[in-house]
Design an enzyme around this catalytic site. Structure first.
Site, PDB file in Angstrom:
ATOM      1  N   LEU A   1       0.811  -1.226   0.000  1.00  8.46           N
ATOM      2  CA  LEU A   1       0.000   0.000   0.000  1.00  8.46           C
ATOM      3  C   LEU A   1       0.838   1.266   0.000  1.00  8.46           C
ATOM      4  CD1 LEU A   1      -1.596  -1.982   2.495  1.00  8.46           C
ATOM      5  CD2 LEU A   1      -3.346  -0.443   1.628  1.00  8.46           C
TER       6      LEU A   1
ATOM      7  N   TYR B   1      -0.396  11.496 -10.258  1.00  7.68           N
ATOM      8  CA  TYR B   1      -0.675  10.420  -9.297  1.00  7.68           C
ATOM      9  C   TYR B   1      -1.202   9.186 -10.018  1.00  7.68           C
ATOM     10  CZ  TYR B   1      -3.443   7.630  -6.010  1.00  7.68           C
ATOM     11  OH  TYR B   1      -4.002   6.587  -5.302  1.00  7.68           O
TER      12      TYR B   1
ATOM     13  N   THR C   1      -5.743   1.974  -7.431  1.00  6.49           N
ATOM     14  CA  THR C   1      -6.862   2.919  -7.403  1.00  6.49           C
ATOM     15  C   THR C   1      -7.684   2.850  -8.689  1.00  6.49           C
ATOM     16  OG1 THR C   1      -7.336   5.292  -7.488  1.00  6.49           O
ATOM     17  CG2 THR C   1      -5.159   4.641  -8.200  1.00  6.49           C
ATOM     18  N   ASP C   2      -8.938   3.281  -8.596  1.00  5.28           N
ATOM     19  CA  ASP C   2      -9.776   3.369  -9.801  1.00  5.28           C
ATOM     20  C   ASP C   2      -9.332   4.520 -10.712  1.00  5.28           C
ATOM     21  OD1 ASP C   2     -10.648   5.507  -8.245  1.00  5.28           O
ATOM     22  OD2 ASP C   2     -12.785   5.054  -8.413  1.00  5.28           O
ATOM     23  N   GLU C   3      -8.473   5.410 -10.180  1.00  7.51           N
ATOM     24  CA  GLU C   3      -8.090   6.588 -10.970  1.00  7.51           C
ATOM     25  C   GLU C   3      -7.257   6.221 -12.202  1.00  7.51           C
ATOM     26  OE1 GLU C   3      -7.061  10.041  -8.637  1.00  7.51           O
ATOM     27  OE2 GLU C   3      -8.154   9.258  -6.912  1.00  7.51           O
TER      28      GLU C   3
ATOM     29  N   LYS D   1       0.405   5.380 -10.510  1.00  2.87           N
ATOM     30  CA  LYS D   1      -0.237   4.148 -10.057  1.00  2.87           C
ATOM     31  C   LYS D   1      -0.476   3.204 -11.244  1.00  2.87           C
ATOM     32  CE  LYS D   1      -1.517   3.153  -6.446  1.00  2.87           C
ATOM     33  NZ  LYS D   1      -0.833   2.486  -5.274  1.00  2.87           N
TER      34      LYS D   1
HETATM   35  P1  NAD Z   1      -1.596   7.495   2.697  1.00  5.34           P
HETATM   36  O1  NAD Z   1      -0.939   8.622   1.972  1.00  5.34           O
HETATM   37  O2  NAD Z   1      -2.521   7.789   3.840  1.00  5.34           O
HETATM   38  O3  NAD Z   1      -0.494   6.494   3.266  1.00  5.34           O
HETATM   39  C1  NAD Z   1       0.636   6.116   2.524  1.00  5.34           C
HETATM   40  C2  NAD Z   1       1.638   5.486   3.484  1.00  5.34           C
HETATM   41  O4  NAD Z   1       2.789   5.090   2.715  1.00  5.34           O
HETATM   42  C3  NAD Z   1       2.132   6.452   4.567  1.00  5.34           C
HETATM   43  O5  NAD Z   1       2.125   5.799   5.824  1.00  5.34           O
HETATM   44  C4  NAD Z   1       3.552   6.790   4.127  1.00  5.34           C
HETATM   45  O6  NAD Z   1       4.426   7.058   5.220  1.00  5.34           O
HETATM   46  C5  NAD Z   1       3.958   5.523   3.397  1.00  5.34           C
HETATM   47  N1  NAD Z   1       5.004   5.770   2.396  1.00  5.34           N
HETATM   48  C6  NAD Z   1       5.035   6.759   1.473  1.00  5.34           C
HETATM   49  N2  NAD Z   1       6.175   6.687   0.749  1.00  5.34           N
HETATM   50  C7  NAD Z   1       6.870   5.624   1.226  1.00  5.34           C
HETATM   51  C8  NAD Z   1       8.109   5.013   0.885  1.00  5.34           C
HETATM   52  N3  NAD Z   1       8.873   5.518  -0.099  1.00  5.34           N
HETATM   53  N4  NAD Z   1       8.511   3.919   1.563  1.00  5.34           N
HETATM   54  C9  NAD Z   1       7.743   3.394   2.561  1.00  5.34           C
HETATM   55  N5  NAD Z   1       6.569   3.940   2.938  1.00  5.34           N
HETATM   56  C10 NAD Z   1       6.129   5.031   2.284  1.00  5.34           C
HETATM   57  O7  NAD Z   1      -2.330   6.661   1.559  1.00  5.34           O
HETATM   58  P2  NAD Z   1      -3.702   5.849   1.614  1.00  5.34           P
HETATM   59  O8  NAD Z   1      -4.809   6.746   1.279  1.00  5.34           O
HETATM   60  O9  NAD Z   1      -3.753   5.036   2.846  1.00  5.34           O
HETATM   61  O10 NAD Z   1      -3.487   4.890   0.364  1.00  5.34           O
HETATM   62  C11 NAD Z   1      -2.844   3.629   0.508  1.00  5.34           C
HETATM   63  C12 NAD Z   1      -2.795   2.935  -0.839  1.00  5.34           C
HETATM   64  O11 NAD Z   1      -4.116   2.742  -1.336  1.00  5.34           O
HETATM   65  C13 NAD Z   1      -2.053   3.740  -1.916  1.00  5.34           C
HETATM   66  O12 NAD Z   1      -1.310   2.821  -2.686  1.00  5.34           O
HETATM   67  C14 NAD Z   1      -3.156   4.382  -2.726  1.00  5.34           C
HETATM   68  O13 NAD Z   1      -2.746   4.590  -4.053  1.00  5.34           O
HETATM   69  C15 NAD Z   1      -4.249   3.324  -2.634  1.00  5.34           C
HETATM   70  N6  NAD Z   1      -5.630   3.828  -2.734  1.00  5.34           N
HETATM   71  C16 NAD Z   1      -6.049   4.878  -1.964  1.00  5.34           C
HETATM   72  C17 NAD Z   1      -7.380   5.302  -2.051  1.00  5.34           C
HETATM   73  C18 NAD Z   1      -7.900   6.419  -1.172  1.00  5.34           C
HETATM   74  O14 NAD Z   1      -9.062   6.823  -1.332  1.00  5.34           O
HETATM   75  N7  NAD Z   1      -7.147   6.942  -0.228  1.00  5.34           N
HETATM   76  C19 NAD Z   1      -8.250   4.672  -2.933  1.00  5.34           C
HETATM   77  C20 NAD Z   1      -7.780   3.608  -3.705  1.00  5.34           C
HETATM   78  C21 NAD Z   1      -6.476   3.190  -3.595  1.00  5.34           C
HETATM   79  P1  TYD Z   2      -9.638  13.987  -2.923  1.00  6.46           P
HETATM   80  O1  TYD Z   2     -10.146  13.688  -1.538  1.00  6.46           O
HETATM   81  O2  TYD Z   2      -8.360  14.732  -3.072  1.00  6.46           O
HETATM   82  O3  TYD Z   2      -9.573  12.598  -3.687  1.00  6.46           O
HETATM   83  P2  TYD Z   2      -9.335  12.295  -5.292  1.00  6.46           P
HETATM   84  O4  TYD Z   2      -8.832  13.514  -5.949  1.00  6.46           O
HETATM   85  O5  TYD Z   2      -8.315  11.208  -5.231  1.00  6.46           O
HETATM   86  O6  TYD Z   2     -10.659  11.851  -5.804  1.00  6.46           O
HETATM   87  O7  TYD Z   2     -10.750  14.808  -3.683  1.00  6.46           O
HETATM   88  C1  TYD Z   2     -12.078  14.308  -3.823  1.00  6.46           C
HETATM   89  C2  TYD Z   2     -12.841  15.275  -4.690  1.00  6.46           C
HETATM   90  O8  TYD Z   2     -12.985  16.515  -3.986  1.00  6.46           O
HETATM   91  C3  TYD Z   2     -12.136  15.624  -5.990  1.00  6.46           C
HETATM   92  O9  TYD Z   2     -13.113  15.787  -7.019  1.00  6.46           O
HETATM   93  C4  TYD Z   2     -11.459  16.947  -5.702  1.00  6.46           C
HETATM   94  C5  TYD Z   2     -12.403  17.605  -4.710  1.00  6.46           C
HETATM   95  N1  TYD Z   2     -11.768  18.504  -3.707  1.00  6.46           N
HETATM   96  C6  TYD Z   2     -12.322  19.759  -3.465  1.00  6.46           C
HETATM   97  O10 TYD Z   2     -13.323  20.156  -4.085  1.00  6.46           O
HETATM   98  N2  TYD Z   2     -11.728  20.559  -2.522  1.00  6.46           N
HETATM   99  C7  TYD Z   2     -10.628  20.172  -1.827  1.00  6.46           C
HETATM  100  O11 TYD Z   2     -10.116  20.966  -0.986  1.00  6.46           O
HETATM  101  C8  TYD Z   2     -10.089  18.870  -2.057  1.00  6.46           C
HETATM  102  C9  TYD Z   2      -8.883  18.397  -1.319  1.00  6.46           C
HETATM  103  C10 TYD Z   2     -10.701  18.066  -3.011  1.00  6.46           C
END
Ligand code: NAD
Ligand code: TYD
Length: 351
Positions: A83, A157, A132-134, A161
């Site tokens: 992750l 980003y 991610t779905d992105e 991914k």
């Molecule tokens: P996050 O940014 O909260 O956490 C990322 C973690 O990775 C942190 O603890 C950070 O310290 C660690 N990290 C970063 N760079 C590193 C490195 N070089 N070596 C070791 N550790 C490192 O992210 P998240 O939202 O928990 O996402 C986790 C995973 O899930 C990611 O791969 C992201 O692409 C994927 N994902 C996230 C979402 C979402 O909505 N947040 C949705 C789908 C997929």
């Molecule tokens: P975000 O939580 O950054 O997730 P992602 O870009 O990965 O989907 O953003 C969710 C949605 O909200 C996205 O359409 C961007 C928008 N957004 C705002 O409108 N204002 C903000 O301050 C942020 C951070 C995001």
């Protein structure tokens, strides 16, 4: 048999929920959480399981080949749940190279190390890549992302991914590295760093600060409660088919502005403010560059094959999330002091 699992990024938002689930549910697994503790990583997220005998934390960077090799040597992992990543689109616009380094190179280093250590002995091993779905790009008003949707990333980003996903499949096809990928929609829940929309809005509403909505607020995201994502990862890790991709989503699409309006109503209730107070903080700001219009996941394959489905309705999940943030003021204070202020200035001052 006792399994030895490496979970990367376990101090982050989703990673901490995955680590907690695995440590509590599988006492006979040894779980090693590897995290570089960047701004997004926080060991406070795991304070409740820190002392468990099947849990070990290792601080380190996934891009450092020698270190990763030594870690595999030390623990003889038979599974990886990957992750660790740079995860915020807005930061990727400010500093794309950091995303390429961690997300592409870091994933390649892990894949290559797993290949080396598992070579000729792949049975029972698994490299599970969390994505991610992105990677699928942006939808119009209609349609859904399925596992067959061609990749079409638009932000640094999502491009990083997508690239990491391609390397995972390349290692599967070329070296027969046992691998699975899942692509999930937007997560929300506790321990979410307040640079992402929902925790940022909760934090700002609480502090009577403007709630920045990009563009017209018409972009659509499909939201999934983070603990449901962790459950999906558990199911896929144990029952998924090698070489497959699984989409994970909440069947829960919201326009940003509708979501923020709902959040404002919940915050008014929780804070005992007259209805409509928080909504006055909504402020439309300059749109994100290359802002994807709509994401929507079709998670039918995961449901049909492995029986997974989301457990929570959005309003219930959002209320639980707000309750957590209101009860964890200290956590918020810790993560928003220092470097967060500088990021916030840079990201929002000119909008
Ligand atoms: P996050 O940014 O909260 O956490 C990322 C973690 O990775 C942190 O603890 C950070 O310290 C660690 N990290 C970063 N760079 C590193 C490195 N070089 N070596 C070791 N550790 C490192 O992210 P998240 O939202 O928990 O996402 C986790 C995973 O899930 C990611 O791969 C992201 O692409 C994927 N994902 C996230 C979402 C979402 O909505 N947040 C949705 C789908 C997929
Ligand atoms: P975000 O939580 O950054 O997730 P992602 O870009 O990965 O989907 O953003 C969710 C949605 O909200 C996205 O359409 C961007 C928008 N957004 C705002 O409108 N204002 C903000 O301050 C942020 C951070 C995001």
């Amino acid at each position: 048999m006792k399994r030895k699992l490496l979970i990367t990024g376990g101090a982050g938002f989703i990673g901490s929920h995955v680590v907690r689930l695995f440590v509590n549910k599988y006492p006979d697994y040894q779980i090693v959480n590897l995290d570089a503790l960047t701004y997004a990583g926080n060991l406070e997220n795991l304070a409740d399981i820190n002392e468990k005998s099947n849990y070990i934390f290792e601080k380190g960077d996934i891009t450092e080949e020698t270190f990763i090799d030594a870690l595999f040597q030390k623990y003889q992992f038979d599974g990886v749940i990957h992750l660790a990543a740079e995860s915020h689109v807005d930061r990727s616009i400010l500093d794309p190279l950091a995303f390429i380094k961690t997300n592409v190179l870091g994933t390649a280093v892990l894949l290559n190390t797993a290949r080396k250590h598992w070579k000729g002995n792949e049975t029972g091993k698994l490299f599970y890549h969390v994505s991610t779905d992105e990677v699928y790009g942006s939808l119009g008003e209609e349609g859904f992302f399925t596992e067959e949707t061609p990749y079409d990333p638009r932000s640094p980003y999502s491009a990083s991914k997508a690239s990491s996903d391609h390397f995972v499949m390349a290692y599967y096809h070329t070296y027969h590295l046992p691998a699975i990928i899942s692509n999930c929609s937007n997560n929300y829940g506790s321990n979410h760093f307040p640079e992402k929309l929902i925790p940022l809005a909760i934090h700002n509403i609480k502090n009577n600060k403007p709630v920045p909505v990009y563009g017209k607020g018409e972009n659509v995201r499909d939201w999934l409660f983070v603990e449901d994502h962790a459950r999906a990862i558990d199911v896929i890790f144990h029952q998924g088919r090698i070489g497959e991709t699984y989409n994970i989503g909440g069947f829960n699409e919201w326009k940003n502005i509708d979501l923020i309006q709902l959040l404002c109503r919940i915050m008014d209730q929780k804070l005992g403010r007259p209805e409509g107070t928080s909504a006055q903080l909504i402020t439309y700001v300059k749109d994100r560059a290359g802002h994807d219009l709509r994401y929507a996941i079709d998670a039918t394959k995961l449901n049909k094959e492995l029986g997974w489905e989301p457990s929570l309705q959005f309003e219930e999940g959002l209320e639980k999330t707000v309750d957590w943030y209101l009860a964890n003021e200290e956590w918020l204070q810790h993560v928003t002091s220092g470097a967060y202020q500088q990021y916030y200035q840079e990201q929002y001052q000119k909008r």
